[in-house]
Design a protein around this motif. Structure first.
Motif, PDB file in Angstrom:
ATOM      1  N   ASP A 172      16.413   1.594  -4.832  1.00 38.79           N
ATOM      2  CA  ASP A 172      15.436   1.820  -3.865  1.00 38.79           C
ATOM      3  C   ASP A 172      14.060   2.157  -4.375  1.00 38.79           C
ATOM      4  O   ASP A 172      13.974   3.153  -5.032  1.00 38.79           O
ATOM      5  CB  ASP A 172      15.945   2.796  -2.877  1.00 38.79           C
ATOM      6  CG  ASP A 172      17.339   2.280  -2.236  1.00 38.79           C
ATOM      7  OD1 ASP A 172      17.444   1.064  -1.862  1.00 38.79           O
ATOM      8  OD2 ASP A 172      18.300   3.037  -2.187  1.00 38.79           O
ATOM      9  N   LEU A 173      13.077   1.318  -3.848  1.00 38.61           N
ATOM     10  CA  LEU A 173      11.763   1.750  -4.247  1.00 38.61           C
ATOM     11  C   LEU A 173      10.903   2.047  -2.929  1.00 38.61           C
ATOM     12  O   LEU A 173      10.939   1.144  -1.973  1.00 38.61           O
ATOM     13  CB  LEU A 173      11.243   0.683  -5.198  1.00 38.61           C
ATOM     14  CG  LEU A 173      11.810   0.315  -6.226  1.00 38.61           C
ATOM     15  CD1 LEU A 173      12.745  -1.098  -6.273  1.00 38.61           C
ATOM     16  CD2 LEU A 173      10.910   0.122  -7.624  1.00 38.61           C
ATOM     17  N   VAL A 174       9.851   2.805  -3.193  1.00 32.69           N
ATOM     18  CA  VAL A 174       8.765   2.776  -2.060  1.00 32.69           C
ATOM     19  C   VAL A 174       7.345   2.872  -3.047  1.00 32.69           C
ATOM     20  O   VAL A 174       7.260   3.808  -3.974  1.00 32.69           O
ATOM     21  CB  VAL A 174       8.683   4.384  -1.429  1.00 32.69           C
ATOM     22  CG1 VAL A 174       7.890   4.340  -0.205  1.00 32.69           C
ATOM     23  CG2 VAL A 174      10.133   4.296  -0.618  1.00 32.69           C
ATOM     24  N   ASP A 175       6.366   2.237  -2.610  1.00 33.37           N
ATOM     25  CA  ASP A 175       5.289   2.158  -3.270  1.00 33.37           C
ATOM     26  C   ASP A 175       4.125   2.107  -2.167  1.00 33.37           C
ATOM     27  O   ASP A 175       4.153   1.417  -1.229  1.00 33.37           O
ATOM     28  CB  ASP A 175       5.086   0.959  -4.040  1.00 33.37           C
ATOM     29  CG  ASP A 175       3.866   0.992  -4.905  1.00 33.37           C
ATOM     30  OD1 ASP A 175       3.805   1.500  -6.115  1.00 33.37           O
ATOM     31  OD2 ASP A 175       2.824   0.547  -4.622  1.00 33.37           O
ATOM     32  N   TRP A 176       3.273   3.242  -2.440  1.00 33.49           N
ATOM     33  CA  TRP A 176       1.988   3.229  -1.290  1.00 33.49           C
ATOM     34  C   TRP A 176       0.878   3.034  -2.292  1.00 33.49           C
ATOM     35  O   TRP A 176       0.441   3.736  -3.365  1.00 33.49           O
ATOM     36  CB  TRP A 176       1.949   4.589  -0.628  1.00 33.49           C
ATOM     37  CG  TRP A 176       0.895   4.760   0.419  1.00 33.49           C
ATOM     38  CD1 TRP A 176       0.497   3.977   1.035  1.00 33.49           C
ATOM     39  CD2 TRP A 176       0.289   5.733   0.590  1.00 33.49           C
ATOM     40  NE1 TRP A 176      -0.500   4.274   1.865  1.00 33.49           N
ATOM     41  CE2 TRP A 176      -0.781   5.469   1.737  1.00 33.49           C
ATOM     42  CE3 TRP A 176       0.407   7.143   0.218  1.00 33.49           C
ATOM     43  CZ2 TRP A 176      -1.468   6.445   2.309  1.00 33.49           C
ATOM     44  CZ3 TRP A 176      -0.512   8.128   0.844  1.00 33.49           C
ATOM     45  CH2 TRP A 176      -1.519   7.753   1.594  1.00 33.49           C
ATOM     46  N   GLN A 177       0.042   1.754  -2.112  1.00 35.69           N
ATOM     47  CA  GLN A 177      -0.987   1.717  -2.795  1.00 35.69           C
ATOM     48  C   GLN A 177      -2.525   1.515  -1.934  1.00 35.69           C
ATOM     49  O   GLN A 177      -2.318   1.046  -0.726  1.00 35.69           O
ATOM     50  CB  GLN A 177      -0.894   0.079  -3.577  1.00 35.69           C
ATOM     51  CG  GLN A 177      -1.972  -0.315  -4.055  1.00 35.69           C
ATOM     52  CD  GLN A 177      -1.927  -1.651  -4.948  1.00 35.69           C
ATOM     53  OE1 GLN A 177      -0.957  -2.026  -5.308  1.00 35.69           O
ATOM     54  NE2 GLN A 177      -3.014  -2.581  -5.016  1.00 35.69           N
ATOM     55  N   ASN A 178      -3.521   2.124  -2.399  1.00 39.67           N
ATOM     56  CA  ASN A 178      -4.724   2.088  -1.703  1.00 39.67           C
ATOM     57  C   ASN A 178      -5.760   1.712  -2.429  1.00 39.67           C
ATOM     58  O   ASN A 178      -6.089   2.072  -3.799  1.00 39.67           O
ATOM     59  CB  ASN A 178      -5.055   3.528  -1.126  1.00 39.67           C
ATOM     60  CG  ASN A 178      -3.934   4.398  -0.243  1.00 39.67           C
ATOM     61  OD1 ASN A 178      -4.134   4.152   0.889  1.00 39.67           O
ATOM     62  ND2 ASN A 178      -3.038   4.690  -0.762  1.00 39.67           N
ATOM     63  N   ASP A 179      -6.519   0.528  -1.899  1.00 45.15           N
ATOM     64  CA  ASP A 179      -7.702  -0.016  -2.706  1.00 45.15           C
ATOM     65  C   ASP A 179      -8.986   0.674  -1.916  1.00 45.15           C
ATOM     66  O   ASP A 179      -9.211   0.515  -0.679  1.00 45.15           O
ATOM     67  CB  ASP A 179      -7.662  -1.554  -2.393  1.00 45.15           C
ATOM     68  CG  ASP A 179      -6.431  -2.059  -3.325  1.00 45.15           C
ATOM     69  OD1 ASP A 179      -6.017  -1.490  -4.149  1.00 45.15           O
ATOM     70  OD2 ASP A 179      -6.026  -3.040  -2.728  1.00 45.15           O
ATOM     71  N   TRP A 237     -11.558   0.292   2.787  1.00 43.04           N
ATOM     72  CA  TRP A 237     -10.193   0.886   2.578  1.00 43.04           C
ATOM     73  C   TRP A 237      -8.938  -0.092   2.811  1.00 43.04           C
ATOM     74  O   TRP A 237      -8.919  -0.296   3.994  1.00 43.04           O
ATOM     75  CB  TRP A 237     -10.023   2.262   3.091  1.00 43.04           C
ATOM     76  CG  TRP A 237      -8.817   2.932   3.042  1.00 43.04           C
ATOM     77  CD1 TRP A 237      -7.982   2.504   1.887  1.00 43.04           C
ATOM     78  CD2 TRP A 237      -8.010   3.926   3.564  1.00 43.04           C
ATOM     79  NE1 TRP A 237      -6.689   3.603   2.092  1.00 43.04           N
ATOM     80  CE2 TRP A 237      -7.047   4.511   2.933  1.00 43.04           C
ATOM     81  CE3 TRP A 237      -8.543   4.771   4.738  1.00 43.04           C
ATOM     82  CZ2 TRP A 237      -6.159   5.422   3.396  1.00 43.04           C
ATOM     83  CZ3 TRP A 237      -7.966   5.660   5.273  1.00 43.04           C
ATOM     84  CH2 TRP A 237      -6.577   6.012   4.587  1.00 43.04           C
ATOM     85  N   ARG A 238      -8.396  -0.508   1.851  1.00 46.19           N
ATOM     86  CA  ARG A 238      -6.975  -1.269   2.075  1.00 46.19           C
ATOM     87  C   ARG A 238      -5.837  -0.450   1.586  1.00 46.19           C
ATOM     88  O   ARG A 238      -5.709   0.073   0.452  1.00 46.19           O
ATOM     89  CB  ARG A 238      -7.149  -2.672   1.413  1.00 46.19           C
ATOM     90  CG  ARG A 238      -8.476  -3.598   1.990  1.00 46.19           C
ATOM     91  CD  ARG A 238      -8.387  -4.849   1.114  1.00 46.19           C
ATOM     92  NE  ARG A 238      -8.564  -4.762  -0.187  1.00 46.19           N
ATOM     93  CZ  ARG A 238      -9.708  -4.291  -0.749  1.00 46.19           C
ATOM     94  NH1 ARG A 238     -10.845  -4.271   0.325  1.00 46.19           N
ATOM     95  NH2 ARG A 238      -9.924  -3.944  -2.048  1.00 46.19           N
ATOM     96  N   SER A 239      -5.065  -0.334   2.640  1.00 51.95           N
ATOM     97  CA  SER A 239      -3.570   0.517   2.203  1.00 51.95           C
ATOM     98  C   SER A 239      -2.429  -0.532   2.534  1.00 51.95           C
ATOM     99  O   SER A 239      -2.398  -1.229   3.426  1.00 51.95           O
ATOM    100  CB  SER A 239      -3.548   1.708   3.126  1.00 51.95           C
ATOM    101  OG  SER A 239      -2.463   2.628   2.652  1.00 51.95           O
ATOM    102  N   ALA A 240      -1.353  -0.224   1.536  1.00 55.84           N
ATOM    103  CA  ALA A 240      -0.241  -1.277   1.530  1.00 55.84           C
ATOM    104  C   ALA A 240       0.940  -0.223   1.366  1.00 55.84           C
ATOM    105  O   ALA A 240       1.121   0.556   0.377  1.00 55.84           O
ATOM    106  CB  ALA A 240      -0.117  -2.452   0.836  1.00 55.84           C
ATOM    107  N   LEU A 241       1.830  -0.377   2.102  1.00 53.49           N
ATOM    108  CA  LEU A 241       2.933   0.422   1.687  1.00 53.49           C
ATOM    109  C   LEU A 241       4.513  -0.508   1.599  1.00 53.49           C
ATOM    110  O   LEU A 241       4.603  -1.237   2.546  1.00 53.49           O
ATOM    111  CB  LEU A 241       3.444   1.292   3.073  1.00 53.49           C
ATOM    112  CG  LEU A 241       4.736   2.165   2.981  1.00 53.49           C
ATOM    113  CD1 LEU A 241       4.733   3.167   1.817  1.00 53.49           C
ATOM    114  CD2 LEU A 241       5.205   2.991   4.337  1.00 53.49           C
ATOM    115  N   THR A 242       4.974  -0.414   0.594  1.00 47.79           N
ATOM    116  CA  THR A 242       5.974  -1.370   0.560  1.00 47.79           C
ATOM    117  C   THR A 242       7.421  -0.689   0.184  1.00 47.79           C
ATOM    118  O   THR A 242       7.518   0.642  -0.712  1.00 47.79           O
ATOM    119  CB  THR A 242       5.661  -2.197  -0.853  1.00 47.79           C
ATOM    120  OG1 THR A 242       4.676  -2.792  -0.778  1.00 47.79           O
ATOM    121  CG2 THR A 242       7.200  -2.969  -1.224  1.00 47.79           C
TER     122      THR A 242
END
Length: 610
Positions: free
Chosen positions: A303-310, A272-277
């Motif tokens: 303003d942007l918020v992105d939460w991606q999970n692989d 699991w890889r998670s990234a919050l931008t």
């Protein structure tokens, strides 16, 4: 040199051509991130992808990113005059507003009207450019109909790096820049700055006043590893002044500012890889002292918020899931009239919330990718977009891929609230189909064929039933429809020391209601690049041949051929001299009716690196 794989377009990545980076290296595939939002090797990609690497960027000696893009297959550039003037990019015949532009994965398109300011992005700040053709709205949202251009800024490749450069050329071009960066096992940081000035040339063909351009750019970043977490903060900013001429040929100017600030925190476990931008983007244009009304301006703040999970819990199945939130405010004045959603407000606010999911898996030699996204937009409600792709090898030399996709473009605040504004507008919707075939009998020879078909419904156009003669003005309506059919044929080869990359685009970009050819797009475009290393030195040739195009008023713009020559001379261990002879044939041509383009000119740069 470049990675380009003509194959099915409509979803997330293609069978890319391997880059040709240097004379003594094999044609190795790049690692891509834009196609699927996760790092994959180019041979896993399914839609058509172009990669412009650092070697090609340096070879070009280009003044802005738009000049880099115009020599890539399937991308056409229109520019209203010289350096710094309004520039549009058309990918595979789609509108310029259907090209999504990212900087380090963050959208920089303005929220008002028109495309991103490619003319303000200096190549010196760019490590590579990844271009994915076809709809990517399933992963990136609005504007991603024709394709996505992801501009990835430079980082450090070694423990310590120092560099500086100066450049000069025709039309009074002069520039200089410097950079410093370091990258260790747990910490890295860098900063670079560049300034460009040019006296330019007259905006219009029937004008004699040169119009100049100034651009100062800074890019800074810092990265730290904290156990399983990596945090990076970066800031890119371009600001300056553009001189131009209005429709009455009167001299005008405007100040511009483009900024993107980003903080990204990424955590990596076993499966699991998670990234919050979190990012903030500003696009600001303000009329200067020479303007007709110096109080006029246009501004986008987002303003942007992105939460991606692989997620890779299931062997053979790659899942990517995420949430994306956008809060945007636009404001402006045009000829003293405010851009507004309510009388006197002078601004328009738009919210966009989305959830996306992508799955990729393999069955033997076959690879499948499916992606979907639901976007909830404050202007018009919800919209669903998706991509489906499939690819497989056909023996040892052949491979085939196919894709389907649905994309959208949200109406800008100029469409909604400026002259002709209509708050009831719906999004523009596209449907695309791609089929690609690749033949690679040898690692140094590759042929690729791609067929594509795109239909775009509910295009926003201004409509006045009285033909400007009635008591009430018209307004923007979802009444336009377009169809683009085409084929791309590419050949990439390494013939001894020579490296050759050629692409032919044949397309029919047409208005479905009238059958007319879409504006500023040719039906035939041929590009070619040839590079010949000479030890540590290098010679290169670049060619672009474009067919006839149509402009406003049913004006026909003649076809043209551009040829550039480039050379690199290594002056010892740390110094490099590069030169480019642009428009060798001194072709007199137009990209936009009535506007000037650059003639034959010599451009050179001297760079120091340590």
């Amino acid at each position: 040199m470049k990675t380009f794989r003509i194959a099915p377009a409509v979803a997330l990545a293609t069978l890319p051509f391997a880059p040709v980076a240097s004379a003594d290296t094999a044609m190795l595939d790049h690692v891509l991130v834009t196609a699927t939002r996760r790092a994959i090797s180019a041979d896993q990609a399914l839609p058509p992808v172009v990669v412009i690497d650092r070697a090609e960027i340096e070879r070009s000696n280009a003044i802005d990113v738009a000049e880099l893009l115009r020599y890539q297959a399937g991308i056409e550039i229109a520019r209203n005059g010289g350096p710094g003037q309004v520039t549009s990019a058309f990918i595979r015949g789609a509108n310029s507003t259907h090209t999504l532009v990212l900087v380090d994965g963050v959208k920089i398109n303005p929220g008002t009207a028109g495309g991103a300011a490619l003319q303000n992005i200096t190549p010196e700040m760019v490590e590579r450019i990844e271009i994915v053709k076809g709809p990517r709205s399933s992963l990136y949202g609005s504007e991603a109909i024709g394709g996505v251009i992801n501009i990835i800024t430079r980082r450090a490749s070694g423990a310590a790096e120092l560099g500086a450069h100066v450049q000069a050329g025709r039309y009074g071009l002069r520039g200089a820049g410097a950079r410093a960066a370091t990258q260790g096992e747990r910490f890295g940081a860098g900063i670079s700055a560049t300034g460009v000035r040019t006296d330019g040339f007259p905006t219009f063909r029937d004008s004699s006043d040169d119009r100049g351009f100034e651009n100062d750019t800074v890019n800074a970043w810092v990265r730290a590893g904290l156990g399983a977490v990596e945090v990076e903060a970066s800031h890119w900013q371009a600001e300056g002044n553009t001189e131009y001429a209005d429709f009455f040929r009167a001299p005008q100017d405007q100040d511009f500012e483009n900024r993107m600030t980003r903080v990204r925190a990424a955590w990596q476990g076993r499966d699991w890889r998670s990234a919050l931008t979190v990012a903030r983007v500003i696009d600001h244009i303000e009329q200067g002292e020479l303007a007709f009304d110096p109080d006029d301006f246009v501004r986008t703040e987002r303003d942007l918020v992105d939460w991606q999970n692989d997620l890779d819990f299931i062997p053979g199945l790659e899942l990517t899931a995420g949430l994306s939130l956008s809060r945007e405010e636009t404001s402006g004045r045009s000829f003293g009239t405010p851009l507004e959603d309510l009388p006197g407000a002078g601004r328009a606010d738009r919210d966009e919330d989305a959830a996306y999911l992508q799955a990729g898996f393999e069955l033997g030699a076959q690879r499948f990718v499916a992606a979907g996204r639901h976007t909830d937009h404050s202007a018009f409600g919800g919209v669903n977009t998706w991509n489906l792709e499939w690819g497989t090898a056909l023996g040892s030399d052949w491979s085939v891929a196919a894709g389907l996709g649905r994309g959208f473009r949200a109406p800008g605040t100029s469409d909604l609230y400026a002259f002709g504004g209509n708050p009831a507008l719906e999004p523009e919707i596209s449907r695309s189909l791609d089929l690609g075939l690749k033949y690679q009998p040898h690692p140094d020879h590759e042929l690729a064929l791609a067929l594509f078909h795109t239909e775009i419904d509910d295009l926003i156009e201004f409509f006045d039933p009285d033909g400007f003669t009635g008591p009430l003005p018209g307004q923007n309506e979802n009444i336009g429809d377009a169809r683009i059919r085409g084929a791309e044929l590419g050949w990439r080869a390494r013939l001894g020391a020579w490296r050759v990359d050629t692409d032919l685009l044949l397309q029919q970009p047409e208005d479905r209601n009238t059958g007319a050819q879409l504006l500023r797009r040719a039906e035939r475009v041929l590009t070619a690049q040839v590079v010949r290393p000479l030890g540590a030195h290098e010679l290169g040739l670049q060619m672009l041949a474009s067919g006839e195009r149509r402009d406003f008023g049913d004006v026909r713009l003649a076809g043209y051929v551009l040829v550039n020559l480039a050379a690199k001379l290594e002056l010892g261990r740390h110094w490099t001299l590069r030169a480019r002879l642009e428009n060798l044939l001194d072709q007199d041509y137009e990209l936009v009716d009535g506007y000037n383009t650059a003639g034959r000119g010599l451009y050179a740069s001297l760079a120091y690196s340590y």
